[in-house]
Design an enzyme around this catalytic site. Sequence first.
Site, PDB file in Angstrom:
ATOM      1  N   LYS A 119     -13.829  49.768  59.429  1.00  0.00           N
ATOM      2  CA  LYS A 119     -13.797  48.754  60.496  1.00  0.00           C
ATOM      3  C   LYS A 119     -12.623  49.024  61.454  1.00  0.00           C
ATOM      4  CE  LYS A 119     -13.687  45.394  57.450  1.00  0.00           C
ATOM      5  NZ  LYS A 119     -13.801  46.276  56.273  1.00  0.00           N
ATOM      6  N   THR A 120     -11.440  49.241  60.887  1.00  0.00           N
ATOM      7  CA  THR A 120     -10.272  49.524  61.729  1.00  0.00           C
ATOM      8  C   THR A 120     -10.484  50.824  62.494  1.00  0.00           C
ATOM      9  OG1 THR A 120      -8.949  48.500  59.999  1.00  0.00           O
ATOM     10  CG2 THR A 120      -7.747  49.718  61.673  1.00  0.00           C
ATOM     11  N   ASP A 162      -7.952  41.822  62.457  1.00  0.00           N
ATOM     12  CA  ASP A 162      -8.494  42.112  61.134  1.00  0.00           C
ATOM     13  C   ASP A 162      -8.542  40.810  60.330  1.00  0.00           C
ATOM     14  OD1 ASP A 162      -9.530  43.710  59.194  1.00  0.00           O
ATOM     15  OD2 ASP A 162      -7.651  44.674  58.626  1.00  0.00           O
ATOM     16  N   THR A 193     -14.468  41.034  55.972  1.00  0.00           N
ATOM     17  CA  THR A 193     -15.184  41.441  54.763  1.00  0.00           C
ATOM     18  C   THR A 193     -16.112  40.310  54.340  1.00  0.00           C
ATOM     19  OG1 THR A 193     -13.297  40.580  53.546  1.00  0.00           O
ATOM     20  CG2 THR A 193     -13.374  42.960  53.861  1.00  0.00           C
ATOM     21  N   ARG A 217     -12.427  55.261  52.187  1.00  0.00           N
ATOM     22  CA  ARG A 217     -11.015  55.138  51.796  1.00  0.00           C
ATOM     23  C   ARG A 217     -10.816  55.594  50.357  1.00  0.00           C
ATOM     24  NH1 ARG A 217      -9.199  49.737  52.858  1.00  0.00           N
ATOM     25  NH2 ARG A 217      -8.425  50.424  54.881  1.00  0.00           N
TER      26      ARG A 217
HETATM   27  P1  ADP Z   1     -11.467  49.135  56.862  1.00  0.00           P
HETATM   28  O1  ADP Z   1     -10.757  48.742  58.135  1.00  0.00           O
HETATM   29  O2  ADP Z   1     -12.937  48.834  56.909  1.00  0.00           O
HETATM   30  O3  ADP Z   1     -10.818  48.613  55.623  1.00  0.00           O
HETATM   31  P2  ADP Z   1     -10.583  51.778  57.613  1.00  0.00           P
HETATM   32  O4  ADP Z   1     -11.107  51.870  58.991  1.00  0.00           O
HETATM   33  O5  ADP Z   1      -9.119  51.517  57.451  1.00  0.00           O
HETATM   34  O6  ADP Z   1     -11.412  50.722  56.746  1.00  0.00           O
HETATM   35  O7  ADP Z   1     -10.994  53.143  56.878  1.00  0.00           O
HETATM   36  C1  ADP Z   1     -10.304  53.632  55.751  1.00  0.00           C
HETATM   37  C2  ADP Z   1     -10.169  55.141  55.842  1.00  0.00           C
HETATM   38  O8  ADP Z   1     -11.446  55.711  55.626  1.00  0.00           O
HETATM   39  C3  ADP Z   1      -9.696  55.637  57.214  1.00  0.00           C
HETATM   40  O9  ADP Z   1      -8.403  56.134  57.142  1.00  0.00           O
HETATM   41  C4  ADP Z   1     -10.600  56.772  57.572  1.00  0.00           C
HETATM   42  O10 ADP Z   1      -9.902  57.982  57.397  1.00  0.00           O
HETATM   43  C5  ADP Z   1     -11.694  56.763  56.556  1.00  0.00           C
HETATM   44  N1  ADP Z   1     -12.994  56.504  57.173  1.00  0.00           N
HETATM   45  C6  ADP Z   1     -13.613  55.304  57.259  1.00  0.00           C
HETATM   46  N2  ADP Z   1     -14.825  55.430  57.803  1.00  0.00           N
HETATM   47  C7  ADP Z   1     -14.987  56.748  58.056  1.00  0.00           C
HETATM   48  C8  ADP Z   1     -16.059  57.515  58.619  1.00  0.00           C
HETATM   49  N3  ADP Z   1     -17.212  56.941  58.985  1.00  0.00           N
HETATM   50  N4  ADP Z   1     -15.897  58.842  58.743  1.00  0.00           N
HETATM   51  C9  ADP Z   1     -14.742  59.425  58.334  1.00  0.00           C
HETATM   52  N5  ADP Z   1     -13.709  58.765  57.778  1.00  0.00           N
HETATM   53  C10 ADP Z   1     -13.823  57.446  57.653  1.00  0.00           C
END
Ligand code: ADP
Length: 353
Positions: A77-78, A122, A171, A230
Site C-alpha cells: 500500500k505504501t 496510513d 488493513t 514484505r
Molecule cells: P504496506 O504499506 O501494504 O504494509 P509496503 O508498501 O510497505 O506494504 O510493502 C512492503 C515491502 O514489500 C516494500 O518495501 C516493497 O519492497 C515490497 N513490495 C510490496 N509490494 C510489492 C510489489 N508489488 N512488487 C515488489 N515489491 C513489493
Amino acid sequence: METNMSELDVLQHSSVVSTSFQQEADKQENILRPKMLCDFQGQQRLKDNLAVFVQAARGRGEPLDHTFLIGPPGLGKTTLATIIANEMGAEIRMTSAPALDKPKDLAGILTNVTEGSVFFIDEIHRLKPALEEMLYIAMEDFEIDWVIGQGPAARTMRIPLPKFTLIGATTKAGSVSSPLSSRFGITAHIEFYNEKELAQIIERSAHIMDIEIAKPAIVQLAKCSRGTPRIANRLLKRLRDFAAVMGDGKITTEIVNHGLERLGIDTKGLETQDRNILRTIIEFYDGGPVGAETLCISVGEAIESLEDFYEPYLIQKGYLKRTPRGRMTTKKAYDLLGIPCKRNMDEDQGILF
Ligand code: ADP
C-alpha cells in the site's frame, strides 16, 4: 488577520508529518520499494487501471482522484502511494492516522500541501472522528473550517486548500466509516500475491541486494512467504545470513529448508504462531467457535495482530473461518496439524461476516 496568520504559521510548522518518515523507519525496505508501476510486480488489473487513471489525470492537468488502498500489511500500500506520486510527478507527504492527535495536526499538514501533491495517510481507519470530519470537507471542497478564538468571540474561518490527492491506506476497510470511504474516487483492493509473482519479487530483491540465490530456492521461498512481499524480502535477508554462516554465501534449497525450519516456518509458509492459533482453537475450544478476545488471551497475541496479520492469511488459505459466533477451524486445519477431526465440519458452516 494578524492572529490568523500566526495561527496558520503554527499549523504549518506542525511536526506530525515527515516526507521522509519511511526512509527513517526502514532504509533497507525503501531500497527494495519499487519506484514506478512497471517495477511493481503482480496486481495486474489494479496496475492497469491505475495506469489509465494516472494518464487521464495527467492529460487533464489535474491531480489524481482521492485513492483508497485496502489490503493486509506488507502487500504494497505504501509502495503504491509513492508510485502514484512518482507517476504523477508529484510531491508526497506521508503520515499515519495514530500520529494525528488534534485537529491542528491535520490542519497543519493540509494547509501545507502543495497544488497537485499527494498526501498519504496510513491506517486511516484509526483517524479520530473530529479529524475525519475535517478531512471530509478537505477532500470534497478543498477547504477546511478553522475556529479562531474561544467562547462567544469564536468564529470559523474557511481556509482554501490547493487541489491535492489524498491516498488513504487501511488493513480494515470495514472499520472505515462510509462518509469517509465514499469520498474516495478510486478504491483498490490489494490481494495476496501468488507464488509466481512472489518469485519475481524475490528475484528482483536478490538482484538489488546482490544476493546469490538458486532458481529452485527462489521458488521454494516464494511458497513460504504468506503471499506477502514484505515477508518474502524479510526471509530473503535472513536466509542470506544462514547462507553466509552455514554455506558459501549462495542461497540454495538446502539453505532455504534449514533456515525456514530454524525460523519455525513450515512448507506452507505458516509460522509457529499460526499453528499455535489453530491448535488452541482445536484443543481448547473443540474447533470453535471462540471469540477473538478469548483466543488472543489464550495465544498471548494482541487483537490487532490476530485480525490484521494472522487471520487474513489463515482464512484465505482455508484453515480458519470467521462466523458470527466467533473463529472456527476448518477440516483442513485438523489435517495440517495431524489431529483427527471428529466433528462434521460441514454442519458447522457459519455465515462469514
Ligand atoms: P504496506 O504499506 O501494504 O504494509 P509496503 O508498501 O510497505 O506494504 O510493502 C512492503 C515491502 O514489500 C516494500 O518495501 C516493497 O519492497 C515490497 N513490495 C510490496 N509490494 C510489492 C510489489 N508489488 N512488487 C515488489 N515489491 C513489493
